[in-house]
Scaffold this active site. Sequence first.
Site, PDB file in Angstrom:
ATOM      1  N   SER A 146     -26.316  18.800  49.706  1.00  0.00           N
ATOM      2  CA  SER A 146     -25.491  20.743  49.014  1.00  0.00           C
ATOM      3  C   SER A 146     -27.377  19.840  47.539  1.00  0.00           C
ATOM      4  CB  SER A 146     -23.825  20.685  47.757  1.00  0.00           C
ATOM      5  OG  SER A 146     -24.142  19.302  47.370  1.00  0.00           O
ATOM      6  N   HIS A 153     -26.195  19.544  42.587  1.00  0.00           N
ATOM      7  CA  HIS A 153     -26.489  20.659  42.299  1.00  0.00           C
ATOM      8  C   HIS A 153     -28.254  21.393  41.231  1.00  0.00           C
ATOM      9  CE1 HIS A 153     -22.908  23.184  44.708  1.00  0.00           C
ATOM     10  NE2 HIS A 153     -23.008  21.943  45.538  1.00  0.00           N
TER      11      HIS A 153
END
Length: 251
Positions: A127, A178
């Site tokens: 991610s 993230h």
Amino acid sequence: MFLRNETFESFIKSYKVVTSLVIIHIFFYIWIYWFPFLGGEEIYWLGIGNNPLVASGDFWRLVTPIFLHGGLTHMLFNSFSLVLFGPALETMLGRLKFITAYLATGILANIAFYFLGSPHVIHLGASGAIFGLFGIYVYMVLLRKDLINRMNSQLIMTIVAIGVIMTFLNPGVNILAHLFGLIAGAAIAPLFLNGVSIYSQRRPVHDSDEVSFDPNRWAKRNHFKKNLIFYVVGGFAGMVLFFYLVSAFLL
């Protein structure tokens, strides 16, 4: 940019880096979770992100978590996000620049977690690198508008907004990976987009006898169809990202 109309064969032929990354995801998932007795368990513990072990010299752990996942759902949603958002950048940047940008943002996200994250938390997943791709798109939307049209700009900003919001709503998500993946992507974008033109984005990615990917198709349809397709694709992409983040929280 994000609506795929290729056949399976032409996708593999056109986007070799994206395809290779997805194959790597699947390969390690099968090895780790289906064949732990054949070295899969050792691979998991050797590759997972672990700050104390990085501090002791296991520097490869800044890279290997990018290719490992916490389960089937985690792997599938990361891979699907890559299939959805990776091909346009691979086409624009070229294979070498694309894989370099992908790995660089993932590594920078893991470095940020090393310095700012808890030493008691282990982490894995692609991610950070995928948010790095989002960061490059955000830079394009804000400062290289010649490389992305209005519809795709609205779509990517919507997806990024949903992703950031869900990152903070779900405490199980690696917030630092993230956010710093996103920041890293925007930061390195000027370097990687240097020399990229709108022509690079629009060049064919199929053989001449196949249906080609034409980003200008939006201009060839009437306003109603254009907006309809935008909202359908945007809603679908938003749902994918939502369930991906939820799955990351659950895992």
